[in-house]
Design a protein around this motif. Sequence first.
Motif, PDB file in Angstrom:
ATOM      1  N   ALA A 137      20.132  27.049  62.690  1.00 30.94           N
ATOM      2  CA  ALA A 137      19.876  28.534  62.380  1.00 30.94           C
ATOM      3  C   ALA A 137      19.321  29.111  61.316  1.00 30.94           C
ATOM      4  N   ARG A 138      19.286  30.200  61.324  1.00 32.80           N
ATOM      5  CA  ARG A 138      19.048  30.782  60.037  1.00 32.80           C
ATOM      6  C   ARG A 138      20.091  31.152  58.883  1.00 32.80           C
ATOM      7  N   ALA A 139      21.219  31.395  59.737  1.00 36.39           N
ATOM      8  CA  ALA A 139      22.288  31.851  58.945  1.00 36.39           C
ATOM      9  C   ALA A 139      23.524  31.418  59.727  1.00 36.39           C
ATOM     10  N   ALA A 140      24.697  31.360  58.836  1.00 35.60           N
ATOM     11  CA  ALA A 140      25.821  30.761  59.489  1.00 35.60           C
ATOM     12  C   ALA A 140      27.262  31.487  58.952  1.00 35.60           C
ATOM     13  N   VAL A 141      28.061  31.799  59.713  1.00 35.30           N
ATOM     14  CA  VAL A 141      29.414  32.464  59.594  1.00 35.30           C
ATOM     15  C   VAL A 141      30.568  31.478  59.653  1.00 35.30           C
ATOM     16  N   LEU A 142      31.252  31.208  58.855  1.00 33.48           N
ATOM     17  CA  LEU A 142      32.472  30.314  58.908  1.00 33.48           C
ATOM     18  C   LEU A 142      33.498  31.308  59.286  1.00 33.48           C
ATOM     19  N   ALA A 143      34.146  31.402  60.646  1.00 32.13           N
ATOM     20  CA  ALA A 143      35.324  31.989  61.029  1.00 32.13           C
ATOM     21  C   ALA A 143      36.453  31.066  61.239  1.00 32.13           C
ATOM     22  N   LEU A 144      36.854  30.119  60.591  1.00 33.71           N
ATOM     23  CA  LEU A 144      37.601  28.970  61.003  1.00 33.71           C
ATOM     24  C   LEU A 144      39.347  29.409  61.142  1.00 33.71           C
ATOM     25  N   GLY A 145      39.611  30.503  60.755  1.00 33.57           N
ATOM     26  CA  GLY A 145      41.085  30.893  60.909  1.00 33.57           C
ATOM     27  C   GLY A 145      42.190  30.250  60.602  1.00 33.57           C
ATOM     28  N   ASN A 146      42.947  29.895  61.079  1.00 32.23           N
ATOM     29  CA  ASN A 146      44.321  29.417  61.000  1.00 32.23           C
ATOM     30  C   ASN A 146      44.363  27.851  61.061  1.00 32.23           C
ATOM     31  N   PHE A 147      44.450  27.140  60.062  1.00 28.64           N
ATOM     32  CA  PHE A 147      44.338  25.696  60.240  1.00 28.64           C
ATOM     33  C   PHE A 147      45.891  25.241  60.473  1.00 28.64           C
ATOM     34  N   PRO A 148      46.267  24.002  61.200  1.00 29.96           N
ATOM     35  CA  PRO A 148      47.528  23.399  61.642  1.00 29.96           C
ATOM     36  C   PRO A 148      48.391  23.532  60.315  1.00 29.96           C
ATOM     37  N   PRO A 149      49.652  23.615  60.404  1.00 30.01           N
ATOM     38  CA  PRO A 149      50.851  23.538  59.283  1.00 30.01           C
ATOM     39  C   PRO A 149      50.447  22.072  58.553  1.00 30.01           C
ATOM     40  N   GLU A 150      50.712  22.009  57.253  1.00 31.04           N
ATOM     41  CA  GLU A 150      50.763  20.935  56.661  1.00 31.04           C
ATOM     42  C   GLU A 150      52.316  20.258  56.899  1.00 31.04           C
ATOM     43  N   LEU A 151      51.962  18.896  57.390  1.00 29.75           N
ATOM     44  CA  LEU A 151      53.196  18.224  57.456  1.00 29.75           C
ATOM     45  C   LEU A 151      54.002  17.492  56.508  1.00 29.75           C
ATOM     46  N   PRO A 152      55.499  17.607  56.434  1.00 29.36           N
ATOM     47  CA  PRO A 152      55.811  16.609  55.288  1.00 29.36           C
ATOM     48  C   PRO A 152      55.664  15.186  55.354  1.00 29.36           C
ATOM     49  N   THR A 350      57.029  24.938  61.829  1.00 29.73           N
ATOM     50  CA  THR A 350      56.663  26.184  61.723  1.00 29.73           C
ATOM     51  C   THR A 350      56.410  26.794  60.582  1.00 29.73           C
ATOM     52  N   THR A 351      55.647  26.116  59.529  1.00 32.12           N
ATOM     53  CA  THR A 351      55.693  26.745  58.185  1.00 32.12           C
ATOM     54  C   THR A 351      54.648  27.666  58.022  1.00 32.12           C
ATOM     55  N   GLY A 352      53.712  27.870  58.995  1.00 35.23           N
ATOM     56  CA  GLY A 352      52.703  28.733  58.693  1.00 35.23           C
ATOM     57  C   GLY A 352      51.453  28.019  58.722  1.00 35.23           C
ATOM     58  N   PRO A 353      50.328  28.492  58.882  1.00 36.73           N
ATOM     59  CA  PRO A 353      48.950  27.799  58.683  1.00 36.73           C
ATOM     60  C   PRO A 353      49.040  27.074  57.254  1.00 36.73           C
ATOM     61  N   ALA A 354      48.464  25.897  57.182  1.00 37.16           N
ATOM     62  CA  ALA A 354      47.989  25.097  55.821  1.00 37.16           C
ATOM     63  C   ALA A 354      47.167  26.285  55.347  1.00 37.16           C
ATOM     64  N   MET A 355      47.079  26.249  53.938  1.00 38.82           N
ATOM     65  CA  MET A 355      46.316  27.356  53.179  1.00 38.82           C
ATOM     66  C   MET A 355      45.220  26.872  52.041  1.00 38.82           C
ATOM     67  N   ASP A 356      45.647  25.568  51.559  1.00 43.57           N
ATOM     68  CA  ASP A 356      44.959  24.944  50.346  1.00 43.57           C
ATOM     69  C   ASP A 356      43.802  24.074  50.764  1.00 43.57           C
ATOM     70  N   VAL A 357      42.753  24.688  50.789  1.00 48.51           N
ATOM     71  CA  VAL A 357      41.453  23.888  51.301  1.00 48.51           C
ATOM     72  C   VAL A 357      41.314  22.544  50.829  1.00 48.51           C
ATOM     73  N   ARG A 358      41.833  22.304  49.550  1.00 53.69           N
ATOM     74  CA  ARG A 358      41.722  21.134  48.878  1.00 53.69           C
ATOM     75  C   ARG A 358      42.424  20.059  49.395  1.00 53.69           C
ATOM     76  N   ALA A 359      43.532  20.437  49.992  1.00 53.39           N
ATOM     77  CA  ALA A 359      44.485  19.448  50.818  1.00 53.39           C
ATOM     78  C   ALA A 359      44.115  19.252  52.512  1.00 53.39           C
ATOM     79  N   LEU A 360      43.100  20.013  52.786  1.00 50.41           N
ATOM     80  CA  LEU A 360      42.875  19.903  54.178  1.00 50.41           C
ATOM     81  C   LEU A 360      42.144  18.695  54.777  1.00 50.41           C
ATOM     82  N   ASP A 361      42.492  18.107  56.027  1.00 52.08           N
ATOM     83  CA  ASP A 361      41.582  16.822  56.500  1.00 52.08           C
ATOM     84  C   ASP A 361      40.507  17.326  57.436  1.00 52.08           C
ATOM     85  N   ASP A 362      40.385  18.759  57.570  1.00 53.70           N
ATOM     86  CA  ASP A 362      39.295  19.422  58.574  1.00 53.70           C
ATOM     87  C   ASP A 362      37.887  18.686  58.053  1.00 53.70           C
ATOM     88  N   PRO A 363      37.212  18.168  59.101  1.00 54.78           N
ATOM     89  CA  PRO A 363      35.924  17.624  58.784  1.00 54.78           C
ATOM     90  C   PRO A 363      34.780  18.511  58.182  1.00 54.78           C
TER      91      PRO A 363
END
Length: 440
Positions: A137-152, A350-363
């Motif tokens: 693509a010439r350009a891309a937009v990241l619209a990745l939204g709500n990540f699953p909640p962080e699990l204890p 049900t803690t709500g979407p995970a927010m800290d990108v530094r802790a996400l394991d999303d590839p």
Amino acid sequence: MTDGVVILGGGASGTLTAVALSALPDVGPLTLVDGAGAFARGVAYSTEEPRHLLNVPAGRMSALPDQPSHLLEWLAVRGETPDPEAFLQRRLYGAYLGELLGATGSRVQQVVDHAVALAPDGPGLRVDLAGRPSLRARAAVLALGNFPPELPPGWTALPSRLAWRTPWASPEDWPAPEAEVLLLGAGLTAVDVVLSLLARGHRGRIHLLSRRGLLPATHPPRMLAAVPLGPRTPRLRALLRMFRETARREDSRAVLDTLRPELGALWRGLTHPEQRRFLRHLRPWFDVVRHRLPPEVGARIGALEAEGRLVRHAGRVVSIAEQDGRVALRYRPRRARTLAVLAVDVAVPTTGPAMDVRALDDPLVRSLLDSGQARPGPHGLGFATAADGAVLGPLRDRLWTLGGLRRGDLWEATAIPEIRMQAREVAEALAGQLRTAGAG
Ligand SMILES: Cc1cc2nc3c(=O)[nH]c(=O)nc-3n(C[C@H](O)[C@H](O)[C@H](O)COP(=O)(O)OP(=O)(O)OC[C@H]3O[C@@H](n4cnc5c(N)ncnc54)[C@H](O)[C@@H]3O)c2cc1C
């Protein structure tokens, strides 16, 4: 293969960006990629449960920033009551977004796949997908939204039928009607799960455990009028004092609603340590007043609590383990020294979407951070972005984002009134950049 624009994430943010781009010339083909195939609906509006309502009145939920009555007009055409104060079913709102996307016709190609990496490719980009050849693509937009909640810690050691991995379970996972259920987190997501359980005839006791044991406030039956506010000195302490003093004589919900258009600017005016203090100490109280329940839902939850079918606990999880085929969750009750144990049949995060990108394991997020194509925004809340939504870093001229990934910069970034504006701004900035590059 495309030489146009690829939008990663097909929920409300990706959809509204595609709709805005489709109205602009010279952007080339548009491709909308969604891993869940949840085009237009995303996480929030995919629900088929009629009791899941919008938490914003219909009058403020138009998807188009320059047509504030667009949703009400759409309702009228369908023969529904266009009441601006009504809290619509979320599935109806999903149909509305679906129609908007449908109206772009063949302009937007939909691809069901997970984007796992993104890298520069000559003057454009290469997007690697999990299940098919890469897109260009010439350009891309990241619209990745709500990540699953962080699990204890320890949560995933339990079988998923005992400790769900996300709050959005498939029907076969639902517990028996008499099961005792624990919801970890007491915000809007928890209320969604309570409503889904009730819709399935649940009779067992439902426990809500959160740090402070607070439930979201309820919307008043009619919208509240704006209230006079004191001076907004851009220091956290002064703002808090102004809020508290005004809320002594006015409804705190009206105080927050009056402040709402300024929240982003106020957030940006705080120092980094002030923002951190807000996130640590004030955010739970802020969230309770900011993210509200529709009146009928609030009444339902209140009645369940009065009957003892819903029990709230305030405290911090210490450990979770399987015991005799059930879940034993040890927690430290707020302001207590000794631990308490809740024994339940099923636990749901049900803690709500995970927010800290530094802790996400999303590839995809990992690949962008690890390769230096993006860097974390303030407090790790999304990516660092420019005012127009461009992702700061080496791909600034070809990579944009909106929604949850802009939380650190904008604070108020994830509800439709903000998303519709961001979608238009991103579309215009991106199209402008493509025109400049084309002319150069
Ligand atoms: C339960 C719930 C209720 C809400 N109710 C309201 C409301 O009433 N009013 C309001 O204004 N806001 C509401 N919100 C806020 C809501 O987040 C926004 O309104 C909006 O839906 C966000 O859309 P989004 O596209 O940013 O995120 P999402 O809905 O999370 O969509 C993101 C999409 O991206 C896809 N995706 C993610 N990563 C990848 C990848 N690597 N590759 C491909 N696809 C990917 C996902 O599959 C998903 O479909 C609610 C949120 C939730 C969670």
